[in-house]
Motif scaffolding. Structure first.
Motif, mmCIF file in Angstrom:
data_model
loop_
_atom_site.group_PDB
_atom_site.id
_atom_site.type_symbol
_atom_site.label_atom_id
_atom_site.label_comp_id
_atom_site.label_asym_id
_atom_site.label_seq_id
_atom_site.Cartn_x
_atom_site.Cartn_y
_atom_site.Cartn_z
ATOM 1 N N VAL A 209 13.181 63.855 19.197
ATOM 2 C CA VAL A 209 12.563 63.741 17.879
ATOM 3 C C VAL A 209 13.100 62.482 17.208
ATOM 4 C CG1 VAL A 209 12.288 64.813 15.611
ATOM 5 C CG2 VAL A 209 12.351 66.241 17.675
ATOM 6 N N TYR A 210 12.202 61.633 16.706
ATOM 7 C CA TYR A 210 12.627 60.378 16.084
ATOM 8 C C TYR A 210 12.265 60.364 14.604
ATOM 9 C CZ TYR A 210 13.310 55.458 15.106
ATOM 10 O OH TYR A 210 13.736 54.279 14.559
ATOM 11 N N LEU A 211 13.255 60.003 13.782
ATOM 12 C CA LEU A 211 13.070 59.866 12.332
ATOM 13 C C LEU A 211 13.174 58.388 11.992
ATOM 14 C CD1 LEU A 211 15.450 62.798 11.275
ATOM 15 C CD2 LEU A 211 12.980 62.896 11.668
ATOM 16 N N HIS A 212 12.099 57.813 11.487
ATOM 17 C CA HIS A 212 12.044 56.367 11.263
ATOM 18 C C HIS A 212 12.914 55.946 10.076
ATOM 19 C CE1 HIS A 212 9.538 56.626 7.648
ATOM 20 N NE2 HIS A 212 8.849 57.559 8.265
ATOM 21 N N GLY A 213 13.237 54.658 10.036
ATOM 22 C CA GLY A 213 14.020 54.098 8.945
ATOM 23 C C GLY A 213 13.138 53.583 7.820
ATOM 24 N N ILE A 218 10.086 53.342 2.547
ATOM 25 C CA ILE A 218 8.968 52.805 3.316
ATOM 26 C C ILE A 218 9.120 53.234 4.768
ATOM 27 C CG2 ILE A 218 8.682 50.820 1.788
ATOM 28 C CD1 ILE A 218 10.154 49.138 3.894
ATOM 29 N N GLY A 219 8.146 52.825 5.608
ATOM 30 C CA GLY A 219 8.218 53.107 7.035
ATOM 31 C C GLY A 219 7.259 54.198 7.464
ATOM 32 N N ASN A 220 7.088 54.329 8.777
ATOM 33 C CA ASN A 220 6.219 55.372 9.327
ATOM 34 C C ASN A 220 6.542 55.587 10.794
ATOM 35 O OD1 ASN A 220 4.104 53.723 11.030
ATOM 36 N ND2 ASN A 220 4.327 52.620 9.095
ATOM 37 N N THR A 221 5.875 56.547 11.406
ATOM 38 C CA THR A 221 6.191 56.949 12.777
ATOM 39 C C THR A 221 5.861 55.869 13.806
ATOM 40 O OG1 THR A 221 4.029 58.038 12.857
ATOM 41 C CG2 THR A 221 5.926 59.415 12.366
ATOM 42 N N GLU A 222 5.024 54.902 13.441
ATOM 43 C CA GLU A 222 4.683 53.848 14.401
ATOM 44 C C GLU A 222 5.829 52.859 14.606
ATOM 45 O OE1 GLU A 222 0.721 52.157 14.223
ATOM 46 O OE2 GLU A 222 0.136 53.781 12.877
ATOM 47 N N GLU A 223 6.927 53.035 13.881
ATOM 48 C CA GLU A 223 8.122 52.219 14.123
ATOM 49 C C GLU A 223 8.550 52.349 15.579
ATOM 50 O OE1 GLU A 223 11.575 52.057 11.261
ATOM 51 O OE2 GLU A 223 12.492 53.266 12.846
ATOM 52 N N ILE A 295 17.535 65.212 18.061
ATOM 53 C CA ILE A 295 16.976 64.462 16.944
ATOM 54 C C ILE A 295 17.707 63.126 16.852
ATOM 55 C CG2 ILE A 295 16.190 66.458 15.612
ATOM 56 C CD1 ILE A 295 18.660 66.214 13.883
ATOM 57 N N SER A 296 16.936 62.085 16.584
ATOM 58 C CA SER A 296 17.506 60.745 16.497
ATOM 59 C C SER A 296 16.851 60.028 15.330
ATOM 60 C CB SER A 296 17.264 59.973 17.799
ATOM 61 O OG SER A 296 15.872 59.783 18.000
ATOM 62 N N GLY A 297 17.460 58.930 14.919
ATOM 63 C CA GLY A 297 16.892 58.172 13.823
ATOM 64 C C GLY A 297 17.613 56.854 13.634
ATOM 65 N N LEU A 298 16.905 55.913 13.009
ATOM 66 C CA LEU A 298 17.449 54.586 12.742
ATOM 67 C C LEU A 298 17.605 54.377 11.249
ATOM 68 C CD1 LEU A 298 18.133 51.635 13.641
ATOM 69 C CD2 LEU A 298 15.681 51.160 13.405
ATOM 70 N N SER A 299 18.758 53.856 10.837
ATOM 71 C CA SER A 299 19.008 53.555 9.426
ATOM 72 C C SER A 299 18.883 54.830 8.586
ATOM 73 C CB SER A 299 18.054 52.451 8.960
ATOM 74 O OG SER A 299 18.390 51.994 7.675
ATOM 75 N N SER A 300 17.946 54.860 7.620
ATOM 76 C CA SER A 300 17.813 56.081 6.821
ATOM 77 C C SER A 300 17.370 57.254 7.684
ATOM 78 C CB SER A 300 16.801 55.857 5.686
ATOM 79 O OG SER A 300 15.534 55.486 6.186
ATOM 80 N N GLY A 301 16.651 56.960 8.776
ATOM 81 C CA GLY A 301 16.315 58.029 9.715
ATOM 82 C C GLY A 301 17.557 58.590 10.385
ATOM 83 N N GLY A 302 18.537 57.696 10.650
ATOM 84 C CA GLY A 302 19.820 58.161 11.182
ATOM 85 C C GLY A 302 20.566 59.002 10.167
ATOM 86 N N ARG A 303 20.465 58.611 8.877
ATOM 87 C CA ARG A 303 21.083 59.429 7.820
ATOM 88 C C ARG A 303 20.465 60.822 7.789
ATOM 89 N NH1 ARG A 303 22.309 55.987 2.346
ATOM 90 N NH2 ARG A 303 23.452 54.254 3.296
#
Length: 378
Positions: A209-213, A218-223, A295-303
């Motif tokens: 599962v990916y949570l975008h930054g 801003i941002g969306n799943t197409e990241e 679950i994974s995420g980048l930047s705010s998605g990582g938060r």
């Protein structure tokens, strides 16, 4: 046989003839499983120089259709009806020796879906599509909750409505409403997810599962669509859309009309938790293993991924966490309420009556306002 058809088949026949004696290139090709990688490895070994991937795909797809014309669908041999003169008979003799190699080169462009494109979920059926470039099947914009606008604005996620017939999930939709460069872009309250899996019949695949930054603004799943990733590691990839900015985080007391979870103002985090519940209930239909969810995420998605680790509401919904470039800060509600300016100052959208004073003055409910125009600016 049309000249264009003959040219394209001869193109791949010539390619196969050269590759036939190139054992090293053939050995390398066996390690690749999608047409994009086949194209790149052919270029690495000196073939297809100067050709773009789009051109390769166009010719490959057309040549594949031509091969269907020449080959008998039952025997896999040439149809006698297609051989009408001496030139084409000579072509048949030369081509047959290398037919299997050519079919292998084209195979990934024409591989049929090996997993159902139409999948049943808890509220209906969704239709995906085969993405031939990476050899995966994708579903876009599957609703995991009702649209969070109007009466559902600044409320915890509500159940997704029943799907009538089959929902077309073959193309990406718009991003969630966000404020970029002085403009409001996207649509409000979009609670959807994207799912991508390998084009195979495999089941019980691990789930990523990916949570975008984007700073929760801003941002969306197409990241990160995860198309090459899920084929490479044989996993199911899920991207979650959630609310942004003042629509996703809002601690103002005038919005405290629900239970403790809703009154926290952490609507975006409640969106993510709702999506994780949906994944537990439905991911098996896509060949995923609900007992092996990362679950994974980048930047705010990582938060957000780290926040899921400490949130009791998310307990049992995942099993591993990967957080990229993530930090974590927490804030008590009272200081946040004192610090928060009016919503018209935060995004300058027409949400300015969220304070009790403005609410009494305007006599309106913030959940019934039309989001999109700037308050006091037309």
């Amino acid at each position: 046989m049309e000249k264009k058809e003959k040219r394209e088949i001869y193109f791949f026949d010539h390619l196969a003839k050269n590759l036939y004696e190139d054992a090293e290139a053939l050995a390398a090709l066996k390690e690749y499983h999608n047409v994009g990688d086949i194209f790149r490895i052919l270029q690495d070994y000196g073939y297809l120089i100067g050709m773009s991937l789009d051109s390769y795909l166009e010719i490959a797809l057309q040549a594949g259709d031509d091969l269907k014309y020449f080959l008998d669908p039952e025997t896999g041999d040439f149809s006698e009806d297609a051989i009408s003169n001496q030139e084409e008979a000579e072509f048949k003799a030369a081509f047959m020796e290398r037919r299997n190699l050519i079919m292998k080169l084209l195979g990934r462009s024409h591989t049929p879906p090996r997993f159902p494109l139409i999948v049943s979920v808890e509220n209906g059926k969704v239709r995906g599509s085969l993405e031939r470039l990476h050899g995966v099947i994708q579903w876009f914009d599957i609703p995991y909750g009702a649209v969070a606008k109007g009466d559902n604005r600044w409320k915890k996620p509500q159940p997704a409505p029943p799907i009538q017939r089959v929902l077309n999930c073959t193309k990406p939709g718009e991003k969630n409403l966000q404020f970029i460069g002085g403009k409001a872009l996207g649509v409000e309250g979009k609670l959807t997810l994207n799912i991508c899996r390998p084009n195979s019949a495999k089941k019980k695949l691990p789930v990523m599962v990916y949570l975008h930054g984007g700073g929760f603004q801003i941002g969306n799943t197409e990241e990160w669509l995860g198309n090459k990733f899920c084929e490479m590691v044989q996993a199911v990839h899920v991207g979650i859309e959630f609310r942004k900015g003042a629509l996703g985080f809002n601690p103002l007391p005038s919005l405290h009309t629900g239970d403790a979870e809703e009154n926290s103002g952490n609507y975006a985090l409640l969106d993510i938790i709702t999506a994780l519940h949906w994944i537990q209930r439905n991911i098996e239909s896509f060949g995923g293993d609900p007992e092996n969810v990362t679950i994974s995420g980048l930047s705010s998605g990582g938060r957000a991924a780290v926040l899921m680790m400490i949130c009791p509401l998310a307990r049992g919904l995942f099993h591993k966490v990967i957080a990229f470039s993530a930090g974590l800060t927490l804030a008590a509600p009272e200081p946040s309420q004192r610090f928060s300016p009016s919503a018209s100052h935060v995004w300058r959208w027409r949400t300015a009556c969220v304070t009790p004073r403005m609410r009494r003055k305007s006599g309106c409910c913030p959940r019934r306002l039309r989001i999109g125009k700037r308050h006091g600016h037309g």
